[in-house]
Design an enzyme around this catalytic site. Structure first.
Site, PDB file in Angstrom:
ATOM      1  N   GLU A   1     -35.803  24.679  26.787  1.00  0.00           N
ATOM      2  CA  GLU A   1     -34.408  24.264  26.930  1.00  0.00           C
ATOM      3  C   GLU A   1     -33.471  25.430  27.204  1.00  0.00           C
ATOM      4  OE1 GLU A   1     -36.412  23.047  24.613  1.00  0.00           O
ATOM      5  OE2 GLU A   1     -36.391  20.874  24.866  1.00  0.00           O
TER       6      GLU A   1
ATOM      7  N   HIS B   1     -34.392  14.989  14.730  1.00  0.00           N
ATOM      8  CA  HIS B   1     -34.187  14.237  15.971  1.00  0.00           C
ATOM      9  C   HIS B   1     -32.981  13.306  15.911  1.00  0.00           C
ATOM     10  CE1 HIS B   1     -38.127  15.739  16.941  1.00  0.00           C
ATOM     11  NE2 HIS B   1     -38.224  15.033  18.048  1.00  0.00           N
TER      12      HIS B   1
HETATM   13  C1  LIG Z   1     -37.169  21.520  21.640  1.00  0.00           C
HETATM   14  C2  LIG Z   1     -37.839  20.235  21.919  1.00  0.00           C
HETATM   15  N1  LIG Z   1     -37.876  19.790  23.193  1.00  0.00           N
HETATM   16  C3  LIG Z   1     -38.486  18.633  23.477  1.00  0.00           C
HETATM   17  C4  LIG Z   1     -39.058  17.883  22.498  1.00  0.00           C
HETATM   18  C5  LIG Z   1     -39.703  16.554  22.834  1.00  0.00           C
HETATM   19  N2  LIG Z   1     -41.159  16.704  22.782  1.00  0.00           N
HETATM   20  C6  LIG Z   1     -41.819  16.438  21.656  1.00  0.00           C
HETATM   21  S1  LIG Z   1     -43.429  16.754  21.799  1.00  0.00           S
HETATM   22  C7  LIG Z   1     -43.284  17.253  23.390  1.00  0.00           C
HETATM   23  C8  LIG Z   1     -44.506  17.701  24.125  1.00  0.00           C
HETATM   24  C9  LIG Z   1     -45.149  18.884  23.494  1.00  0.00           C
HETATM   25  O1  LIG Z   1     -46.422  19.087  24.011  1.00  0.00           O
HETATM   26  P1  LIG Z   1     -47.446  20.143  23.430  1.00  0.00           P
HETATM   27  O2  LIG Z   1     -46.726  21.368  22.992  1.00  0.00           O
HETATM   28  O3  LIG Z   1     -48.533  20.309  24.414  1.00  0.00           O
HETATM   29  O4  LIG Z   1     -48.012  19.455  22.106  1.00  0.00           O
HETATM   30  P2  LIG Z   1     -48.844  18.100  21.968  1.00  0.00           P
HETATM   31  O5  LIG Z   1     -47.842  16.994  21.883  1.00  0.00           O
HETATM   32  O6  LIG Z   1     -49.740  17.969  23.125  1.00  0.00           O
HETATM   33  O7  LIG Z   1     -49.565  18.217  20.676  1.00  0.00           O
HETATM   34  C10 LIG Z   1     -41.965  17.149  23.804  1.00  0.00           C
HETATM   35  C11 LIG Z   1     -41.469  17.457  25.147  1.00  0.00           C
HETATM   36  C12 LIG Z   1     -38.971  18.366  21.175  1.00  0.00           C
HETATM   37  N3  LIG Z   1     -39.467  17.674  20.135  1.00  0.00           N
HETATM   38  N4  LIG Z   1     -38.383  19.551  20.918  1.00  0.00           N
END
Ligand SMILES: Cc1ncc(C[n+]2csc(CCOP(=O)(O)OP(=O)(O)O)c2C)c(N)n1
Ligand SMILES: [Mg+2]
Lengths: 366, 325
Positions: free
Chosen positions: B60, B129
């Protein structure tokens, strides 16, 4: 149990961390007694059955919000957490059920937390993404992608400051590696020689975005920019996870050196239960993993082949894990919700300990 | 007029502005190939292609900052935050760079960026959130803050926001995305900084914005039916600029004020409003100003209690009775 570990590699570092070779031969695994091996298996099965039960509860609308399932990734948390000594600590993101069970949390309060009940591990205040149990060196459960990584670095700082021989494992996903805070934490850890292992659980996707569409270059190799050791390992094999992680953990505990370890794994379910999971990958890809690399099946077959247990004993473990998950759900169901009076509890230490309050003034407003 | 959802209204605004101005670019996590985490941007990639609808990594600070930089050179980025809750990761970019660059350059640099996404509680996802940062954002001169309550307002305000030459922060609500409202087919805009009287009345002014507008309207109906009280509901729509004139005119009609906001109370939007009303219309008031806010604590996860933590029609109703007593 796979006997080769082609994906494993550790860059040559001054400290000379080496690749794992055959993970079964690694001393950390060779010394496992049959009961220990069965326990590793049992923990993976307990995680899976717990999560399958929570999914059913979600579908029955007993649980709402986000539910990020760890199904398919069990060998990562179980392998890593099985190496924990008394001064080792864990912190992770919102996909935290597996780590919580792997560090030894009771599944009843874990399920109750999902239901939002007062008997939950965070009294119904945190939810699925925010499990905590400091008594088991488990520091959460964090909802903001990448936000936990500086905290993990701080846990390592505290260990070093206190002169304790321990290490912190800070888990993140393949998408989280692109957060600025992660890079700042890498630099601090390397600059200050902190005993932290940054564990990237690379399940191939961050929500609907494949690793190739989110990250430039290799994930773990970024450590080189900070002169940190790094490694890559197969996360479908609980023993390989243990052998690779053990090297880095020993190095952290003994020499106070950080490292980045990328563990290749796969999630079977959508990003969260709300993700219809239709747009970014083929069903056949999921089925291929389930058929050939499922961490529970791989290990079960190995244990049967090596006569650690037989089919009947393995099935018995499964039956018990299902029963445990049902008991947890019954406990959650029977537990009360918090009340409106609980909303303002656990905000300030001082209002929870009014007799020891030292500050004046008003703390809450209407 | 066609009935469309709040989500579709936002999508239509985006699409019309993409058509109108080739410098409009949409950027954010999962906005393109995944069609948006909340499906607001559904279909836009297919229609406008990857140059204009851009997926970003989960970075972000990086991509919001890049959007701010691009806006300084005349691009009009419309950035999606999957949740406004994630703004804190980009806080420096948003509130040091976007908010200050015009001032610090002595007016030489403009920052025509829009950052949009949902900012609300009530979805059972816990404290990380569920942030509602409109007060924090509006505390920074140089930025504009908009919180639409209806599909019609969302479309007209977003189009104005995209055309605005200052940074505009547009706070939506996941609980409203599926709400339908009448929205005309053709082109229209709603200027920022113009409140709307969503219900006229004579005995009490409820000043509110966002989803709380719906609760205020529900409470107003109940007060009319059960207590024969005539309630006026003023929807601010825009927090900064703030339509103080419409608020003061309403106060002059009813002489009693209840502020309703999905905000924690300390230094909230309502706190600023109450100050302004007492300062500029003290003699009009027949009673102290009351307020319904989120109960002052981080957002609780547990669903039934979370509902109680936020404003509800019943809490609005009960507090209104106190102002009227
Ligand atoms: C700062 C922030 N940006 C976006 C999100 C929304 N979000 C939650 S999980 C995720 C994907 C993360 O993927 P990864 O790091 O590969 O972990 P996984 O879910 O595969 O375990 C996103 C975009 C968030 N929770 N926090
Ligand atoms: Mg991932």
């Amino acid at each position: 149990m796979s006997t080769k570990s082609t994906a494993s590699s550790v860059t040559p570092q001054p400290e000379g961390a080496k690749g794992p070779g055959d993970p079964r031969q690694a001393p950390i695994n060779a010394r496992l007694k049959p009961a220990d091996k069965i326990e590793l298996y049992r923990t993976m099965v307990r995680i899976r059955r717990f999560e399958e039960r929570s999914l059913r509860a979600y579908q029955a609308k007993k649980i709402g919000g986000f539910l990020h399932l760890y199904i398919g990734q069990e060998a990562v948390a179980v392998g890593c957490c099985s190496l924990m000594g008394p001064n080792d600590h864990v912190i992770t993101a919102y996909r935290d059920h597996g780590h919580a069970i792997a560090v030894g949390m009771d599944t009843k309060p874990l399920m109750a937390e999902l239901y939002g009940k007062i008997t939950g591990c965070s009294k119904g205040k945190g939810g699925s993404m925010h499990y905590f149990d400091p008594s088991r060196n488990f520091w959460g459960g964090h909802g903001i992608v990448g936000g936990q990584i500086p905290l993990g670095t701080g846990l390592a700082y505290a260990l070093k400051y206190k002169g304790l021989k321990g290490a912190a494992m800070a888990f993140m996903g393949d998408g989280a590696v692109n957060q600025g805070a992660v890079h700042e934490a890498y630099n601090l850890a390397a600059l200050w020689d902190l005993p932290v292992i940054f564990v990237i659980e690379n399940n191939g996707y961050s929500m609907g975005t494949s690793q190739a569409r989110s990250s430039a270059g290799d994930l773990a190799r970024r450590a080189e920019g900070y002169h940190m050791a790094w490694g890559v390992c197969n996360g479908h094999d609980v023993l390989e996870v243990r052998s690779v992680m053990n090297e880095f953990l020993q190095r952290a505990r003994e020499q106070s050196k950080p490292a980045v370890v990328e563990i290749k794994t796969y999630r079977y379910r959508g990003h969260s239960v709300a993700d219809p999971d239709r747009t970014y990958r083929d069903k056949s890809e999921i089925e291929e993993y389930q058929r050939t690399k499922d961490p529970i099946n791989v290990y079960r077959t190995a244990l049967i082949t090596n006569k650690v247990f037989d089919e009947a004993a393995a099935d018995q473990i499964d039956t018990e894990a299902r029963a445990e998950a049902d008991v947890a759900a019954d406990f959650a169901e029977a537990s009360p919700f918090p009340t409106a009076d609980d909303i303002q509890k656990d905000v300030y230490w001082e209002t929870d300990n009014p007799s020891q309050r030292t500050s004046g003034g008003r703390l809450f407003f209407t | 007029m066609p009935l469309i959802t709040y989500r579709e209204a936002i999508r239509h605004a985006l699409s019309e502005e993409l058509d109108r101005d080739p410098n409009v670019v949409i950027m954010g996590e999962e906005v393109a190939q995944f069609n948006g985490a909340y499906k607001v941007t559904e279909g836009l990639l297919a229609k406008y292609g990857p140059k204009r609808i851009v997926d970003t990594p989960i970075s972000e600070a990086g991509f919001i900052g890049a959007g701010i930089g691009a806006s300084m050179l005349g691009i009009r980025p419309v950035m999606e935050l999957m949740f406004w809750s994630f703004y804190s990761v980009a806080f420096d970019q948003i509130l040091n760079n976007a908010a200050n660059v015009r001032y610090m350059s002595g007016g030489q640099i403009n920052c025509p960026i829009v950052i949009r996404g949902p900012a609300n509680g009530g979805t059972n996802v816990g404290a990380t959130h569920s942030h509602t940062p409109e007060n924090v954002l509006a505390n920074h001169p140089g930025v504009k803050v908009v919180v639409p309550a209806t599909a019609y307002d969302a479309k007209g305000l977003l189009k104005s926001a995209i055309r605005d030459n200052d940074p505009v922060f547009f706070l939506e609500n996941t609980m409203l995305y599926g709400e339908k409202g009448e929205v005309p087919e053709g082109e229209y805009t709603i200027p920022l900084g113009v409140a709307e009287i969503k219900r006229a009345g004579t005995d009490l002014s409820i000043i509110t914005y966002g989803r709380s507008v719906l609760y205020a309207l529900a409470a107003a109906e109940r007060l009319a039916a059960e207590k024969k009280v005539s309630v006026e509901v003023v929807d601010l729509r825009s927090i900064r600029p703030l339509d103080v004139d419409t608020v003061l005119a309403s106060v002059a009609r009813t002489h009693r004020v209840l502020i309703v906001e999905e905000q924690k109370p300390f230094a909230s939007v309502g706190a600023q409003l109450a100050f302004t009303i007492q300062r500029e219309a003290f003699d009009e008031l027949d009673a102290p100003i009351h307020r319904v806010t989120t109960v002052d604590a981080p957002a609780i996860y547990s669903s039934p209690v979370e509902i109680e933590q936020l404003p509800t029609p019943n809490r609005v109703y009960l507090e209104a009775l106190k102002v009227l007593a």
